[in-house]
Design a protein around this motif. Structure first.
Motif, mmCIF file in Angstrom:
data_model
loop_
_atom_site.group_PDB
_atom_site.id
_atom_site.type_symbol
_atom_site.label_atom_id
_atom_site.label_comp_id
_atom_site.label_asym_id
_atom_site.label_seq_id
_atom_site.Cartn_x
_atom_site.Cartn_y
_atom_site.Cartn_z
ATOM 1 N N LYS A 52 -51.069 45.063 72.006
ATOM 2 C CA LYS A 52 -51.718 46.228 71.387
ATOM 3 C C LYS A 52 -51.551 47.487 72.232
ATOM 4 C CE LYS A 52 -55.240 43.301 69.203
ATOM 5 N NZ LYS A 52 -56.690 42.971 69.143
ATOM 6 N N ALA A 53 -50.929 47.353 73.388
ATOM 7 C CA ALA A 53 -50.630 48.500 74.249
ATOM 8 C C ALA A 53 -49.121 48.703 74.242
ATOM 9 C CB ALA A 53 -51.140 48.259 75.662
ATOM 10 N N ARG A 273 -48.884 53.735 78.348
ATOM 11 C CA ARG A 273 -48.964 53.008 77.094
ATOM 12 C C ARG A 273 -49.892 53.767 76.151
ATOM 13 N NH1 ARG A 273 -45.414 50.854 79.403
ATOM 14 N NH2 ARG A 273 -44.981 48.626 79.681
ATOM 15 N N ILE A 274 -49.853 53.382 74.884
ATOM 16 C CA ILE A 274 -50.794 53.894 73.891
ATOM 17 C C ILE A 274 -51.355 52.706 73.119
ATOM 18 C CG2 ILE A 274 -48.999 54.282 72.132
ATOM 19 C CD1 ILE A 274 -50.648 56.760 71.254
ATOM 20 N N ALA A 275 -52.646 52.731 72.840
ATOM 21 C CA ALA A 275 -53.288 51.625 72.122
ATOM 22 C C ALA A 275 -52.968 51.719 70.640
ATOM 23 C CB ALA A 275 -54.795 51.661 72.349
ATOM 24 N N ASN A 289 -55.104 54.574 69.541
ATOM 25 C CA ASN A 289 -54.497 55.874 69.853
ATOM 26 C C ASN A 289 -54.908 56.445 71.211
ATOM 27 O OD1 ASN A 289 -53.006 55.987 67.429
ATOM 28 N ND2 ASN A 289 -54.774 56.836 66.340
ATOM 29 N N ASP A 290 -55.732 55.716 71.978
ATOM 30 C CA ASP A 290 -56.033 56.147 73.337
ATOM 31 C C ASP A 290 -54.785 56.017 74.206
ATOM 32 O OD1 ASP A 290 -58.638 56.736 72.806
ATOM 33 O OD2 ASP A 290 -59.489 55.014 73.881
ATOM 34 N N LEU A 291 -54.555 56.993 75.056
ATOM 35 C CA LEU A 291 -53.468 56.928 76.027
ATOM 36 C C LEU A 291 -53.924 56.163 77.266
ATOM 37 C CD1 LEU A 291 -52.081 60.572 75.818
ATOM 38 C CD2 LEU A 291 -50.999 58.498 74.929
ATOM 39 N N ILE A 292 -52.997 55.455 77.899
ATOM 40 C CA ILE A 292 -53.327 54.612 79.053
ATOM 41 C C ILE A 292 -52.313 54.876 80.167
ATOM 42 C CG2 ILE A 292 -53.723 52.254 79.860
ATOM 43 C CD1 ILE A 292 -53.899 51.479 76.827
ATOM 44 N N LEU A 293 -52.819 55.169 81.357
ATOM 45 C CA LEU A 293 -51.985 55.326 82.543
ATOM 46 C C LEU A 293 -52.144 54.072 83.396
ATOM 47 C CD1 LEU A 293 -50.219 57.474 84.176
ATOM 48 C CD2 LEU A 293 -52.314 57.827 85.522
ATOM 49 N N ILE A 294 -51.079 53.309 83.553
ATOM 50 C CA ILE A 294 -51.103 52.090 84.361
ATOM 51 C C ILE A 294 -50.603 52.471 85.752
ATOM 52 C CG2 ILE A 294 -50.314 49.708 84.536
ATOM 53 C CD1 ILE A 294 -49.609 49.882 81.530
ATOM 54 N N VAL A 295 -51.505 52.492 86.721
ATOM 55 C CA VAL A 295 -51.160 52.970 88.059
ATOM 56 C C VAL A 295 -50.596 51.798 88.869
ATOM 57 C CG1 VAL A 295 -51.917 54.310 90.048
ATOM 58 C CG2 VAL A 295 -53.040 54.639 87.826
#
Length: 361
Positions: A52-53, A273-275, A289-295
């Motif tokens: 989903k990401a 990624r985007i949900a 539609n939330d944006l995700i920053l994978i550090v």
């Protein structure tokens, strides 16, 4: 920390910021940038494995005004990042990698060093790190000197195709070379892969011959981009860590040092990624539609996964568990190529140029 987004050059020690976030809020909603930032190894793995990401779309509705050829390259790379298109792209990329011939890199690296050596000094980044990975790839696919020179000369422009945000000047430079780039690579395609095998992939997925060629050409460009991005950073960062930690006794030690550098000081600090649907990470609800920053760089320094993570330790038994190249189906295909290339190049350097051992850097 008020914002999860910053330039590394603006922060004296990003790893201290990452440590603070892992301890205080490993899954952090950055209100100012409207993005989730994920700092722990466990939660980064969860996101990377979550279907989903997905990798976000670059240049929706062609707002960047790329021309036809640049748009074909970009769309075929980003669409291939998700769903069934990803499976198609990975199948083609694996086929391309399997057709690479082995190249003796000593003559290539020696030529790069000798060409730019001035008074026994060389700019390792500009003279070797930025040139060696793409040159080895091009030679392994039998590109001629003229086309190799064109691609090598323009590789810094080519990688900008994947930028989420591009300046007008960057778009103009991409558009200027894209048709020539596409046509040069296309003419090599069936010298690299079997035509019938490639078209059989298209038939299996009901994709036209024209489209499967576009996908294959774009994938080859994608391999160039991945190898350049990963290779130059690994060659540069590993060189510094090996010098500082004096881990150059033999080729095995250098290879271990490269792997530990990828964990300790990775050239790729994060990915996005985007949900596509709602899901939870820990107790945090990630909404569609939330944006995700994978550090990734933070995950690589997580003490829950790596013992004494702030120490450069080539003998730590799980250094390969770093997330710098991703994991699973979205793992960067250039990972092992980049590690082997860096280890071989650095061993040749340290073995031949003994005076490096005495550097005070």
């Amino acid at each position: 920390m008020n914002s999860s987004l910053f330039l590394q050059s603006d922060v004296s020690d990003p790893y201290l910021l990452y440590e603070n976030m892992r301890n205080k809020n490993a899954v952090f909603w950055d209100e100012s940038n409207k993005i989730w930032a994920i700092y722990s190894h466990k939660h980064c793995v969860e996101v990377l494995k979550n279907p989903k990401a997905q990798i976000p779309t670059i240049n929706p509705d062609n707002i960047q005004k790329l021309n036809k050829y640049a748009l074909d390259i970009l769309n075929n790379l980003t669409r291939l990042s998700n769903g069934i298109q990803h499976e198609i792209g990975r199948e083609i990329s694996t086929m391309l990698f399997s057709k690479m011939k082995s190249i003796e890199i000593s003559s290539v690296i020696n030529a790069l060093i000798q060409n730019d050596l001035i008074e026994s000094k060389i700019d390792w980044v500009d003279s070797v790190s930025k040139k060696l990975p793409i040159l080895i790839l091009l030679k392994s696919f039998n590109f001629n000197d003229n086309d190799s020179n064109f691609i090598s000369k323009n590789i810094e422009t080519i990688v900008k195709i994947m930028l989420l945000k591009k300046t007008d000047e960057e778009v103009a430079s991409i558009n200027e070379i894209s048709e020539d780039l596409f046509s040069r690579i296309k003419k090599y395609l069936f010298n690299i892969v079997d035509e019938s095998l490639l078209f059989s992939i298209g038939e299996k997925h009901a994709i036209s011959s024209d489209q499967i060629i576009k996908i294959a050409v774009s994938n080859l460009i994608g391999l160039f981009i991945q190898s350049y991005d990963a290779g130059r950073g690994i060659l540069s960062n590993s060189f510094l860590q090996i010098i500082q930690n004096k881990t150059f006794s033999d080729k095995t030690t250098i290879e271990k040092s490269v792997i530990e550098t990828i964990r300790f000081d990775p050239p790729i600090q994060n990915t996005r990624r985007i949900a596509t649907e709602d899901f939870y990470i820990g107790e945090s609800l990630i909404k569609k539609n939330d944006l995700i920053l994978i550090v990734l760089a933070s995950a690589n320094r997580d003490s829950e996964t790596f013992k004494n993570p702030a120490t450069f330790d080539i003998e730590r038994n799980n250094n390969i568990e770093n997330l710098t190249f991703g994991i699973g189906g979205h793992m960067c295909l250039a990972k092992y190529f980049s590690i082997q290339l860096a280890a071989e190049a650095l061993w040749l350097l340290f073995d031949k140029y003994k005076t490096i051992f005495n550097t005070n850097q």
